[in-house]
Design a protein around this motif. Structure first.
Motif, PDB file in Angstrom:
ATOM      1  N   GLU A 181       0.829  -1.207   0.000  1.00 35.39           N
ATOM      2  CA  GLU A 181       0.000   0.000   0.000  1.00 35.39           C
ATOM      3  C   GLU A 181       0.865   1.260   0.000  1.00 35.39           C
ATOM      4  N   ARG A 182       1.988   1.154  -0.682  1.00 35.06           N
ATOM      5  CA  ARG A 182       2.816   2.329  -0.905  1.00 35.06           C
ATOM      6  C   ARG A 182       2.696   2.713  -2.366  1.00 35.06           C
ATOM      7  N   GLY A 183       3.037   3.959  -2.663  1.00 36.73           N
ATOM      8  CA  GLY A 183       2.785   4.403  -4.016  1.00 36.73           C
ATOM      9  C   GLY A 183       3.919   5.160  -4.651  1.00 36.73           C
ATOM     10  N   LEU A 184       3.524   6.050  -5.529  1.00 31.12           N
ATOM     11  CA  LEU A 184       4.402   6.741  -6.435  1.00 31.12           C
ATOM     12  C   LEU A 184       5.082   7.926  -5.745  1.00 31.12           C
ATOM     13  N   ASN A 185       6.362   8.127  -6.057  1.00 35.69           N
ATOM     14  CA  ASN A 185       7.056   9.342  -5.650  1.00 35.69           C
ATOM     15  C   ASN A 185       7.470  10.071  -6.929  1.00 35.69           C
ATOM     16  N   GLU A 186       7.069  11.313  -7.077  1.00 34.10           N
ATOM     17  CA  GLU A 186       7.278  12.051  -8.321  1.00 34.10           C
ATOM     18  C   GLU A 186       8.499  12.970  -8.300  1.00 34.10           C
ATOM     19  N   ASN A 187       9.290  12.937  -7.237  1.00 36.82           N
ATOM     20  CA  ASN A 187      10.382  13.907  -7.120  1.00 36.82           C
ATOM     21  C   ASN A 187      11.375  13.824  -8.275  1.00 36.82           C
ATOM     22  N   LEU A 188      11.888  12.634  -8.553  1.00 39.14           N
ATOM     23  CA  LEU A 188      12.874  12.500  -9.618  1.00 39.14           C
ATOM     24  C   LEU A 188      12.260  12.836 -10.964  1.00 39.14           C
ATOM     25  N   ALA A 189      11.045  12.391 -11.198  1.00 44.45           N
ATOM     26  CA  ALA A 189      10.380  12.674 -12.474  1.00 44.45           C
ATOM     27  C   ALA A 189      10.240  14.173 -12.696  1.00 44.45           C
ATOM     28  N   ARG A 190       9.818  14.884 -11.660  1.00 45.39           N
ATOM     29  CA  ARG A 190       9.612  16.326 -11.798  1.00 45.39           C
ATOM     30  C   ARG A 190      10.937  17.043 -12.086  1.00 45.39           C
ATOM     31  N   GLU A 191      11.983  16.701 -11.332  1.00 43.23           N
ATOM     32  CA  GLU A 191      13.259  17.388 -11.536  1.00 43.23           C
ATOM     33  C   GLU A 191      13.912  16.982 -12.857  1.00 43.23           C
ATOM     34  N   LEU A 192      13.672  15.753 -13.285  1.00 38.16           N
ATOM     35  CA  LEU A 192      14.204  15.322 -14.578  1.00 38.16           C
ATOM     36  C   LEU A 192      13.659  16.206 -15.694  1.00 38.16           C
ATOM     37  N   LEU A 193      12.376  16.523 -15.645  1.00 37.75           N
ATOM     38  CA  LEU A 193      11.771  17.361 -16.674  1.00 37.75           C
ATOM     39  C   LEU A 193      12.051  18.842 -16.449  1.00 37.75           C
ATOM     40  N   GLU A 194      11.867  19.304 -15.204  1.00 41.16           N
ATOM     41  CA  GLU A 194      11.941  20.733 -14.918  1.00 41.16           C
ATOM     42  C   GLU A 194      13.363  21.263 -14.865  1.00 41.16           C
ATOM     43  N   LEU A 195      14.271  20.495 -14.270  1.00 43.04           N
ATOM     44  CA  LEU A 195      15.631  20.979 -14.054  1.00 43.04           C
ATOM     45  C   LEU A 195      16.635  20.390 -15.024  1.00 43.04           C
ATOM     46  N   HIS A 196      16.623  19.093 -15.200  1.00 49.84           N
ATOM     47  CA  HIS A 196      17.704  18.431 -15.929  1.00 49.84           C
ATOM     48  C   HIS A 196      17.546  18.487 -17.439  1.00 49.84           C
ATOM     49  N   THR A 197      16.307  18.656 -17.936  1.00 50.55           N
ATOM     50  CA  THR A 197      16.125  18.616 -19.395  1.00 50.55           C
ATOM     51  C   THR A 197      15.288  19.791 -19.901  1.00 50.55           C
ATOM     52  N   LEU A 198      13.983  19.677 -19.922  1.00 46.43           N
ATOM     53  CA  LEU A 198      13.132  20.610 -20.662  1.00 46.43           C
ATOM     54  C   LEU A 198      13.119  22.027 -20.104  1.00 46.43           C
ATOM     55  N   GLY A 199      13.212  22.164 -18.794  1.00 41.66           N
ATOM     56  CA  GLY A 199      13.075  23.470 -18.169  1.00 41.66           C
ATOM     57  C   GLY A 199      11.643  23.732 -17.749  1.00 41.66           C
ATOM     58  N   VAL A 200      11.482  24.690 -16.845  1.00 42.98           N
ATOM     59  CA  VAL A 200      10.163  24.938 -16.263  1.00 42.98           C
ATOM     60  C   VAL A 200       9.143  25.355 -17.314  1.00 42.98           C
ATOM     61  N   ASN A 201       9.586  25.964 -18.399  1.00 44.07           N
ATOM     62  CA  ASN A 201       8.684  26.362 -19.478  1.00 44.07           C
ATOM     63  C   ASN A 201       8.831  25.453 -20.689  1.00 44.07           C
ATOM     64  N   GLY A 202       9.174  24.206 -20.442  1.00 46.89           N
ATOM     65  CA  GLY A 202       9.478  23.284 -21.529  1.00 46.89           C
ATOM     66  C   GLY A 202       8.306  22.601 -22.174  1.00 46.89           C
ATOM     67  N   GLN A 261      16.759   9.525 -24.010  1.00 45.15           N
ATOM     68  CA  GLN A 261      17.260   9.922 -25.328  1.00 45.15           C
ATOM     69  C   GLN A 261      16.350  10.987 -25.939  1.00 45.15           C
ATOM     70  N   ASP A 262      15.046  10.790 -25.832  1.00 42.50           N
ATOM     71  CA  ASP A 262      14.100  11.772 -26.374  1.00 42.50           C
ATOM     72  C   ASP A 262      14.210  13.107 -25.641  1.00 42.50           C
ATOM     73  N   LEU A 263      14.333  13.065 -24.335  1.00 42.78           N
ATOM     74  CA  LEU A 263      14.458  14.305 -23.574  1.00 42.78           C
ATOM     75  C   LEU A 263      15.754  15.033 -23.902  1.00 42.78           C
ATOM     76  N   ALA A 264      16.841  14.289 -24.047  1.00 36.88           N
ATOM     77  CA  ALA A 264      18.136  14.905 -24.334  1.00 36.88           C
ATOM     78  C   ALA A 264      18.131  15.630 -25.672  1.00 36.88           C
ATOM     79  N   LEU A 265      17.343  15.126 -26.634  1.00 34.96           N
ATOM     80  CA  LEU A 265      17.321  15.703 -27.980  1.00 34.96           C
ATOM     81  C   LEU A 265      16.171  16.680 -28.187  1.00 34.96           C
ATOM     82  N   HIS A 266      15.348  16.877 -27.177  1.00 34.85           N
ATOM     83  CA  HIS A 266      14.165  17.736 -27.322  1.00 34.85           C
ATOM     84  C   HIS A 266      14.597  19.191 -27.533  1.00 34.85           C
ATOM     85  N   PRO A 267      13.954  19.920 -28.435  1.00 33.31           N
ATOM     86  CA  PRO A 267      14.318  21.334 -28.638  1.00 33.31           C
ATOM     87  C   PRO A 267      14.233  22.179 -27.379  1.00 33.31           C
ATOM     88  N   ALA A 268      13.289  21.875 -26.477  1.00 29.74           N
ATOM     89  CA  ALA A 268      13.185  22.637 -25.231  1.00 29.74           C
ATOM     90  C   ALA A 268      14.407  22.404 -24.353  1.00 29.74           C
TER      91      ALA A 268
END
Length: 448
Positions: A181-202, A261-268
């Motif tokens: 009965e444990r679930g999802l943690n979104e911390n890494l997912a959020r920072e992967l998109l917001e900080l490491h790749t696309l950016g907050v406006n990505g 790979q897709d995130l690394a090559l994304h224009p954002a």
């Protein structure tokens, strides 16, 4: 600022004189990014990731046992805590000494940029031993290759899985998630998109964050009883395909490589990281033409970091004397003083350096958030911070008054960019210690 001074002080860690950059500063910088040109980093004898993780597990087990057996006032440092302290000190000392002596200081600044971009901090028990192994294993060897490889190594390093809590994330419908009965943690997912790749406006949505978190389930690391490496555990993985940014990814471990790979090559991603690089190396208000050029080279090269570095240091906007100076972050300030004075980093100076950086707001290995250390001058410009910088300059100069003649050093280090006011103040100093303090506290030294 003249080109040689830009190369030595803004792009690197400061030089004793401008003879290094010589008559062709641009070539001096670009040569540092040639294959095999970087000064090798000696990690022998330092903890690697698996050893650091095992030590962390022992430390946490020991802390739990001590807390259960005695009151807090009776707990004494155990062998694991002392081993951790020694390991972290050794890694930091080796890292700082490398920066002070490297023959490729601009390439080293490039490494440190990426270590800060994919930040891991020793701000929780599970990561106390893992900050420097993450830099040495996931960042340093890959900072001159393709970003997708660096991104994968960083994302799946035990340090990142623990720091951003993916190690404890479970798919809600996974076998383990249904049982516990444990679930999802979104911390890494959020920072992967917001900080490491696309950016907050990505252009991603909350649904993309959730789907990325589901895709990341299963990637974990065992603090106790494991081999110290990341692994994919199917029992933790959310079953079924996931859709991120409109693309469908299959169930299983292969999906992560496809997503990264897709995130690394994304224009954002190209745009976001081009802006960060220009802000770090050039100006707090990066020239738009430079950002456009870096993003374009990123897209054309498929995220080849060596080619992006070449685009950065070949661009005329990077070398424009019109770019306003940036304030050195505290660590850059400390290490540039050691580098200019050619001061080795013994145990005494290591202790003094750690105390200095903590007082100046940049405690080693303890960035305040996954965003890493801030990169704008305004973030380090409070009146209290400036006063502490002056006090540091006075203390440092008292300890090292005999290390160099500050009057000669200032002229060698900056040449024609040494301001007349600073030159006069140093010339009129009462003694060598005061002259050195005035140089270290001067606007020319504090800025890059």
């Amino acid at each position: 600022m003249q080109a040689a001074a830009l190369a030595a002080h803004r792009f690197g860690y400061s030089e004793t004189s401008l003879r290094g950059p010589g008559s062709d500063p641009r070539a001096w910088v670009l040569a540092q990014f040639a294959p095999g040109a970087q000064t090798p980093f000696d990690a022998s004898g330092l903890l690697d990731g698996p050893a650091a993780l095992r030590l962390t597990g022992e430390l946490l087990r020991g802390a739990a046992a001590s807390a259960a057996a005695a009151s807090a006032t009776e707990i004494r440092p155990d062998a694991q805590a002392l081993a951790l302290r020694r390991a972290n000190r050794a890694a930091l000392q080796r890292r700082w000494q490398h920066i002070i002596t490297t023959e490729t200081p601009v390439a080293e600044r490039w490494v440190q940029f990426w270590a800060n971009h994919c930040c891991v901090a020793a701000t929780k028990g599970a990561t106390r031993a893992l900050v420097w192994p993450h830099e040495n294993e996931a960042i340093r060897p890959l900072a001159f290759g393709r970003f997708s490889a660096l991104l994968r190594a960083s994302t799946l390093h035990p340090a990142m899985l623990l720091y951003l809590d993916n190690a404890q994330s479970m798919g809600p419908q996974s076998r383990a998630g249904l049982r516990r009965e444990r679930g999802l943690n979104e911390n890494l997912a959020r920072e992967l998109l917001e900080l490491h790749t696309l950016g907050v406006n990505g252009g991603y949505s909350q649904a993309d964050v959730t789907e990325t978190a589901r895709l990341l389930t299963g990637w974990t690391v065992r603090l106790q009883g494991g081999d110290g490496r990341a692994s994919f555990q199917p029992a933790l993985h959310q079953p079924g395909p996931k859709t991120v940014l409109g693309r469908r990814y299959p169930e299983g471990p292969e999906a992560l490589d496809q997503l990264l790979q897709d995130l690394a090559l994304h224009p954002a991603t190209a745009r976001h990281l081009a802006g960060k690089l220009a802000l770090h190396f050039v100006s707090d208000t990066p020239p738009p033409a430079l950002v456009d050029a870096l993003a374009r080279r990123w897209r054309e090269s498929g995220g080849d970091l060596r080619q992006v570095a070449q685009a950065l240091f070949e661009h005329p906007a990077t070398w424009s004397p019109q770019n306003p100076p940036k304030l050195k972050r505290p660590e850059e300030l400390l290490l540039s003083a050691h580098r200019q004075l050619k001061l080795p980093l013994g145990e005494r100076e290591l202790d003094a350096g750690m105390q200095t950086l903590t007082a100046l707001g940049q405690a080693p290995g303890r960035a305040p958030s996954p965003q890493g250390w801030p990169d704008r001058s305004e973030d380090w410009l409070s009146p209290d911070a400036l006063l502490k910088r002056v006090q540091w300059a006075e203390r440092f100069a008292q300890r090292h008054a005999q290390a160099a003649d500050a009057r000669a050093l200032a002229r060698l280090a900056l040449g024609e960019d040494l301001g007349e006011s600073t030159r006069q103040q140093i010339e009129r100093a009462a003694d060598g210690a005061q002259a050195l303090a005035l140089w270290l506290a001067s606007p020319e030294f504090q800025r890059r």
